[in-house]
Design a protein around this motif. Sequence first.
Motif, short mmCIF file in Angstrom:
data_model
loop_
_atom_site.label_atom_id
_atom_site.label_comp_id
_atom_site.label_asym_id
_atom_site.label_seq_id
_atom_site.Cartn_x
_atom_site.Cartn_y
_atom_site.Cartn_z
N LEU A 1 -22.79 -78.48 -16.62
CA LEU A 1 -23.76 -77.49 -16.18
C LEU A 1 -23.52 -77.04 -14.74
N LEU A 2 -22.38 -77.47 -14.17
CA LEU A 2 -22.03 -77.06 -12.80
C LEU A 2 -21.05 -75.89 -12.85
N PRO A 3 -21.11 -74.97 -11.89
CA PRO A 3 -20.17 -73.84 -11.88
C PRO A 3 -18.75 -74.32 -11.61
N SER A 4 -17.77 -73.55 -12.07
CA SER A 4 -16.36 -73.96 -11.96
C SER A 4 -15.89 -74.06 -10.52
N ASP A 5 -16.48 -73.28 -9.60
CA ASP A 5 -16.01 -73.34 -8.21
C ASP A 5 -16.32 -74.69 -7.56
N VAL A 6 -17.23 -75.45 -8.14
CA VAL A 6 -17.49 -76.81 -7.65
C VAL A 6 -16.25 -77.68 -7.85
N ARG A 7 -15.57 -77.49 -8.97
CA ARG A 7 -14.37 -78.28 -9.26
C ARG A 7 -13.23 -77.89 -8.31
N THR A 8 -13.09 -76.61 -8.08
CA THR A 8 -12.04 -76.15 -7.16
C THR A 8 -12.31 -76.66 -5.74
N ASP A 9 -13.57 -76.63 -5.33
CA ASP A 9 -13.94 -77.16 -4.02
C ASP A 9 -13.67 -78.66 -3.94
N ALA A 10 -13.89 -79.36 -5.06
CA ALA A 10 -13.64 -80.80 -5.08
C ALA A 10 -12.17 -81.11 -4.80
N LEU A 11 -11.27 -80.30 -5.34
CA LEU A 11 -9.84 -80.51 -5.09
C LEU A 11 -9.50 -80.29 -3.62
N ALA A 12 -10.12 -79.30 -2.99
CA ALA A 12 -9.90 -79.08 -1.56
C ALA A 12 -10.39 -80.27 -0.74
N ARG A 13 -11.54 -80.81 -1.13
CA ARG A 13 -12.09 -81.97 -0.41
C ARG A 13 -11.19 -83.19 -0.57
N ILE A 14 -10.68 -83.37 -1.78
CA ILE A 14 -9.79 -84.52 -2.04
C ILE A 14 -8.51 -84.38 -1.22
N LYS A 15 -7.94 -83.20 -1.20
CA LYS A 15 -6.71 -82.98 -0.41
C LYS A 15 -6.96 -83.29 1.06
N GLN A 16 -8.08 -82.84 1.58
CA GLN A 16 -8.42 -83.12 2.98
C GLN A 16 -8.55 -84.62 3.21
N GLN A 17 -9.19 -85.31 2.31
CA GLN A 17 -9.41 -86.74 2.46
C GLN A 17 -8.10 -87.51 2.37
N LEU A 18 -7.18 -87.05 1.52
CA LEU A 18 -5.86 -87.68 1.43
C LEU A 18 -5.11 -87.54 2.74
N GLU A 19 -5.20 -86.37 3.34
CA GLU A 19 -4.51 -86.14 4.62
C GLU A 19 -5.07 -87.06 5.70
N VAL A 20 -6.38 -87.23 5.72
CA VAL A 20 -7.02 -88.10 6.71
C VAL A 20 -6.62 -89.56 6.50
N SER A 21 -6.44 -89.95 5.24
CA SER A 21 -6.20 -91.37 4.89
C SER A 21 -4.72 -91.71 4.75
N LYS A 22 -3.84 -90.81 5.16
CA LYS A 22 -2.40 -90.99 4.92
C LYS A 22 -1.89 -92.31 5.47
N ALA A 23 -2.20 -92.64 6.69
CA ALA A 23 -1.66 -93.86 7.30
C ALA A 23 -2.12 -95.11 6.55
N GLU A 24 -3.37 -95.15 6.18
CA GLU A 24 -3.91 -96.30 5.45
C GLU A 24 -3.26 -96.41 4.07
N ILE A 25 -3.05 -95.28 3.40
CA ILE A 25 -2.42 -95.29 2.08
C ILE A 25 -0.97 -95.74 2.19
N PHE A 26 -0.26 -95.27 3.23
CA PHE A 26 1.13 -95.69 3.43
C PHE A 26 1.22 -97.19 3.69
N ALA A 27 0.26 -97.73 4.41
CA ALA A 27 0.26 -99.18 4.66
C ALA A 27 0.09 -99.95 3.36
#
Length: 460
Positions: free
Chosen positions: A25-51
């Motif tokens: 029941l959520l609009p499709s742009d919510v899903r697209t926005d979620a991918l942008a948020r995830i990409k941003q969070q991955l960039e922020v967490s890069k060092a921790e993920i590499f460790a």
Amino acid sequence: MASGSDTAAEEIAKAAKAAFEESQLLPSDVRTDALARIKQQLEVSKAEIFAANKQDMEAAQVEVDAGRISNAMMTRLDLRKGDKWDSMLKGVQDVADLPDPTGVISYASQLDDDLELYRVSCPIGVLLVIFEARPEVVVNIAALAIKSGNAAILKGGKESNHTTHLLAKTISQGLGRTSLPSAYIQTIQTRAEVSALLDLDRYIDLVIPRGSNSLVRAIQNSTRIPVMGHADGLCHIYLDESADCQKAIRVVVDSKTDYPSACNSAETLVVHTSLLNTVWPEVAEALLVAGVRLLCDSHTLSILASLPNLTEKFSSHVQSSTESSYSTEHLDLTMSVIALPSLHSAIQFINSHSSHHTDSIVTECERTASVFCRGVDSAGTFVNASTRFADGFRYGFGTEVGISTGRIHARGPVGLEGLVIYKYVMKSKSEKGHIVGEFGVGDGKKSFKHAAMTATSVPF
């Protein structure tokens, strides 16, 4: 007695199914926005993920030295090598930029004046994805699942536990900044959880194993869930609080009596509680006159018992329902009836008891019709039309081999289009609604138009 892993797995699967149904029941742009948020969070967490990835690589080297895993597998574990990290992030963005695969009209036909049929793409449901070694698969699959509107449960190889755990945590943090449910993407860690989940075909719709042939074969031999049909016809009609009485009578009686032994015959009637003293007695009277036996819950039964002028068939054709009444395909002139207080509770009830064949709503509210058609997880969702229309000939296909409620459909590389299926959405705009009984051969019978229509989206 269920083990701890079985209980935990069921909670994970139930949460995933609930997250999927809520997300519809959520609009499709919510899903697209979620991918942008995830990409941003991955960039922020890069060092921790590499460790974490370095920790997995060090443990893998010990396994390679002991001859327990191959060098090739260890190489696939390395998320820091070359452009693998950047390619993973670009993949998230590329998926986000793709057209929404849901809500696409692949067939539109005018069956009769004011009776329209649409075939609309929609998500599969809950995916269980099991893969070996490559930790970036967590992000790849999560991106595809989110964009295509599917919930997912992911299990990586034990060799990448630290990396996949942190990637999953990062994805969850990204999702936490959106309106998507927190359980939309989940990960599991153990084989025991996988084994338990493979038994939960009630909640999981498709299993996608990625890895060796032995992994794929093992999964195929261990589950009833489709791995990358015609079921019972437990069809429902919901009488919304805005339902027109005469339209409700026509649609309900036709759905039940036109051909009671057919799989598209309605088996359960769900009545909004506000109609108990108005529309429900009229519909019940019409069903009883037609010879239908009613299995009623306490609310609908008490109303009928209090009516002084009810048909003489009350004593022989009305009785109390049991829990099993709502999971029984009667295939005769018997109908289970229950009263519920809201559209939301009706959708929940139908999704829990339906065989996901065809379910219909009688309503005068456009928004309610739209929510019902999106929220009910069935192959056909109809508005003010008999469930008996769910038939290949009536849809204009010439004939049919059966009506499948399964979800096996994709071949070859599976991207977004392979992660969606479709449902048929039908709407009658007639003042009286549409019933199958008016169509056929002979005097006074109507013929189907089956006139092609041009549509890019469902117009309601």
